[in-house]
Write an enzyme that holds these catalytic residues in place. Structure first.
Site, mmCIF file in Angstrom:
data_model
loop_
_atom_site.group_PDB
_atom_site.id
_atom_site.type_symbol
_atom_site.label_atom_id
_atom_site.label_comp_id
_atom_site.label_asym_id
_atom_site.label_seq_id
_atom_site.Cartn_x
_atom_site.Cartn_y
_atom_site.Cartn_z
ATOM 1 N N GLY A 111 0.806 -1.224 0.000
ATOM 2 C CA GLY A 111 0.000 0.000 0.000
ATOM 3 C C GLY A 111 0.830 1.262 0.000
ATOM 4 O O GLY A 111 0.303 2.353 0.201
ATOM 5 N N SER A 114 4.534 1.089 -4.388
ATOM 6 C CA SER A 114 5.757 0.587 -5.041
ATOM 7 C C SER A 114 5.554 0.435 -6.548
ATOM 8 O O SER A 114 6.461 0.728 -7.341
ATOM 9 C CB SER A 114 6.208 -0.737 -4.425
ATOM 10 O OG SER A 114 5.253 -1.732 -4.678
ATOM 11 N N SER A 115 4.366 0.014 -6.965
ATOM 12 C CA SER A 115 4.127 -0.214 -8.388
ATOM 13 C C SER A 115 4.211 1.106 -9.170
ATOM 14 O O SER A 115 4.910 1.205 -10.190
ATOM 15 C CB SER A 115 2.766 -0.907 -8.538
ATOM 16 O OG SER A 115 2.193 -0.663 -9.774
ATOM 17 N N ALA A 116 3.556 2.138 -8.670
ATOM 18 C CA ALA A 116 3.572 3.426 -9.381
ATOM 19 C C ALA A 116 4.958 4.056 -9.351
ATOM 20 O O ALA A 116 5.406 4.631 -10.351
ATOM 21 C CB ALA A 116 2.550 4.373 -8.762
ATOM 22 N N ALA A 117 5.668 3.926 -8.223
ATOM 23 C CA ALA A 117 7.019 4.498 -8.149
ATOM 24 C C ALA A 117 7.931 3.792 -9.151
ATOM 25 O O ALA A 117 8.789 4.422 -9.785
ATOM 26 C CB ALA A 117 7.570 4.370 -6.727
ATOM 27 N N ASP A 158 -1.633 7.274 -7.322
ATOM 28 C CA ASP A 158 -0.316 6.737 -6.969
ATOM 29 C C ASP A 158 0.776 7.285 -7.893
ATOM 30 O O ASP A 158 1.847 7.690 -7.427
ATOM 31 C CB ASP A 158 -0.318 5.199 -7.040
ATOM 32 C CG ASP A 158 -1.157 4.572 -5.933
ATOM 33 O OD1 ASP A 158 -1.842 5.312 -5.211
ATOM 34 O OD2 ASP A 158 -1.128 3.332 -5.793
#
Ligand code: MEV
Length: 325
Positions: A111, A114-117, A158
């Site tokens: 949450g 990490s995926s968007a970064a 995100d």
């Protein structure tokens, strides 16, 4: 070699309701994802992620097909954002191959974005490699293209947080960076229960479709919290902020994104003086944010959580969004 990094985030309020067009309040944190891009002699896109333990090579045809196929690797979304970035800066992916390797300080599936970064840092590393620049809005949109593959119907909050950094109010693609000088002193506790944003967002949608009047009202109530929080932060009224966090958690529970591990963390925090706590991100596990009443309570909460096997840490707020080197 091209290099870029982007921060993770915590959602103070607005998860799930933001998908329905209501505002969200987010803060970028000092944990970052780093991406390194280099040219390959053959066309194709290679993604290497140490944290996901994946090394995947896509031929140009495979990347072009990603949008129409079910996601079968955790790096498909990154390859797709890479493809879109190459196209945007006028580089033909059928002629130019690239390899991108990622390393992240942000816990995965917790949450914290990490995926968007990862997606934003992939876009940034490609820009760095080819010495091109794009606006923040364009970078965020390219990352969003991959996020759609990974998360179905993401709101875009995100990738905005990872691109712009700082405290943001996000609503329907509109980003306002907030002038919040004092950091909100929250403790983050990872329940270590992994979850999938896509499935949680889809479950909320199912509940909404089967009881639109009830769930619609709850989402509407959730949508009022970010502005109230911005007010309480501006006034440094942490009692009011803690109350809003508790209300927020109750409403999130009622749309089905709670978890008993989240409740356990929240009740330990409350016992040791937290003013309020709530899940952050998609829920169903992942991280909880806790607002301690003072430094003593922060230490006590940290110790009590540790005794119960939960790790917690104080986030540092990051004013910096994507960094392209
Ligand atoms: C995930 O970090 C936040 C959600 O609201 C999904 C989204 O906004 O795309 C659950």
């Amino acid at each position: 070699m091209g290099k870029a990094s982007a921060p993770g985030k915590i959602i103070l309020s607005g998860e799930h309701s933001v998908v329905y067009g209501y505002p969200a309040l987010v803060s970028a944190v000092s944990l970052r994802c780093f991406a390194y891009a280099s040219s390959l002699p053959e066309p194709g896109i290679e993604i290497i992620s140490k944290d996901l333990e994946v090394r995947q090579i896509y031929s140009p045809t495979e990347v072009y097909q990603l949008k129409d196929l079910p996601l079968n690797s955790k790096t498909d979304n990154l390859a797709f954002s890479a493809l879109k970035t190459l196209e945007k800066i006028g580089i033909n992916p059928l002629k130019q191959g690239i390899s991108i390797s990622l390393e992240s300080e942000i816990p995965i599936s917790a949450g914290l974005g990490s995926s968007a970064a990862s997606a934003v840092s992939v876009v940034g590393a490609i820009l760095s490699l080819f010495k091109k620049s794009l606006s923040s809005n364009e970078i965020s949109s390219l990352a969003f293209e991959g996020e759609i593959l990974a998360h179905g119907t993401p709101s875009g909050v995100d990738n905005a947080a990872a691109t712009y950094g700082g405290y943001l109010r996000y609503e329907n693609g509109n980003v306002s960076k907030l002038d919040i000088a004092n950091e909100v002193p929250v403790l983050v506790c990872n329940t270590m229960v992994p979850r999938e944003t896509k499935a949680l967002v889809a479950n909320v949608r199912k509940r909404y479709d089967s009881s639109p009047n009830i769930i619609g009202q709850i989402l509407k109530a959730l949508g009022q919290i970010p502005n109230a929080m911005i007010d309480s932060i501006a006034k440094q009224d942490f009692i009011a902020l803690g109350n809003l966090m508790e209300i927020n958690q109750g409403l999130l529970d009622s749309i089905g994104v709670g978890h008993h591990a989240i409740h356990k963390v929240i009740s330990i925090a409350k016992e040791f003086g937290a003013l309020g706590s709530k899940l952050t991100g998609a829920g169903g596990g992942g991280c909880v944010i806790i607002l301690p009443s003072d430094e003593d309570s922060e230490n006590e909460i940290h110790r009590a959580l540790k005794e119960q096997g939960f790790d917690s840490f104080r986030t540092r707020f990051s004013q910096e969004g994507v960094r392209i080197e």
